[in-house]
Design a protein around this motif. Structure first.
Motif, PDB file in Angstrom:
ATOM      1  N   PRO A 129       0.622  -1.173  -0.089  1.00  0.00           N
ATOM      2  CA  PRO A 129      -0.019   0.205  -0.062  1.00  0.00           C
ATOM      3  C   PRO A 129       0.801   1.319   0.044  1.00  0.00           C
ATOM      4  N   PHE A 130       2.164   1.135   0.095  1.00  0.00           N
ATOM      5  CA  PHE A 130       2.983   2.329   0.266  1.00  0.00           C
ATOM      6  C   PHE A 130       4.076   2.579  -0.832  1.00  0.00           C
ATOM      7  N   THR A 131       4.334   3.512  -1.074  1.00  0.00           N
ATOM      8  CA  THR A 131       5.597   3.903  -1.940  1.00  0.00           C
ATOM      9  C   THR A 131       6.747   3.700  -1.205  1.00  0.00           C
ATOM     10  N   ASP A 132       7.840   3.537  -1.912  1.00  0.00           N
ATOM     11  CA  ASP A 132       9.159   3.330  -1.364  1.00  0.00           C
ATOM     12  C   ASP A 132       9.547   4.475  -0.430  1.00  0.00           C
ATOM     13  N   GLU A 133       9.304   5.540  -0.963  1.00  0.00           N
ATOM     14  CA  GLU A 133       9.429   6.769   0.110  1.00  0.00           C
ATOM     15  C   GLU A 133       8.719   6.737   1.442  1.00  0.00           C
ATOM     16  N   GLU A 134       7.423   6.327   1.090  1.00  0.00           N
ATOM     17  CA  GLU A 134       6.442   6.034   2.466  1.00  0.00           C
ATOM     18  C   GLU A 134       7.219   4.864   3.488  1.00  0.00           C
ATOM     19  N   VAL A 135       7.558   3.915   2.841  1.00  0.00           N
ATOM     20  CA  VAL A 135       8.164   2.781   3.615  1.00  0.00           C
ATOM     21  C   VAL A 135       9.279   3.449   4.293  1.00  0.00           C
TER      22      VAL A 135
END
Length: 157
Positions: A129-135
């Protein structure tokens, strides 16, 4: 006597979502593991650190610390897994009062077969559910919360 600092409506909502997330992720993992490998989440919780340990061997107390379980719960789970041939208990060579838990060949096979599907489930439910940046940002948030919890535990000791 002062009024306790209650959670704001937003904080209460986020906390409730976090608690629900923990429950639902655990249920989803339990279903996936049982369906795909016949292992319970408790089986997997013990097999994973054993599979990463040198020679698949850990002191019982170290295994318990790894999963943060009470001694009684750990002992019962190890007994269930012994009966299924996944682990074996051994005497501790360094400490006659201690015991060791060894991953058996059947246990190694079980964790090796279960891990890929388990990783797929974790990725699909938790990371997709997340982008790499959000992870990365989420990891930073978790680090901050864990640092706060660690500081509280240190202060309590």
């Amino acid at each position: 006597m002062t009024e306790p600092p209650w959670l704001s409506p937003v904080e209460a909502d986020v906390w409730a979502k976090y608690r629900r997330l923990r429950r639902e992720l655990h249920r989803a993992q339990e279903r996936q593991l049982l369906r795909d490998s016949g292992l319970s989440a408790a089986d997997y919780a013990l097999l994973a650190p054993l599979s990463e340990a040198p020679e698949g061997l850990l002191r019982t107390k170290d295994l318990g610390a790894e999963v943060d379980w009470e001694r009684s719960r750990l002992s019962h789970q190890i007994s269930r897994m012994e009966k299924r041939g996944l682990v074996a208990r051994e005497a501790c060579a360094e400490d006659a009062r201690g015991s060791m838990v060894r991953l058996t060949p059947a246990g190694r096979q079980a964790i090796d077969e279960a891990s890929p599907r388990h990783a797929e489930t974790v990725r699909r439910l938790f990371f997709d559910p997340f982008t790499d940046e959000e992870v990365l940002l989420f990891g930073d948030f978790l680090d901050r919360v864990l640092a706060q919890v660690d500081a509280e535990e240190t202060d309590a000791d």
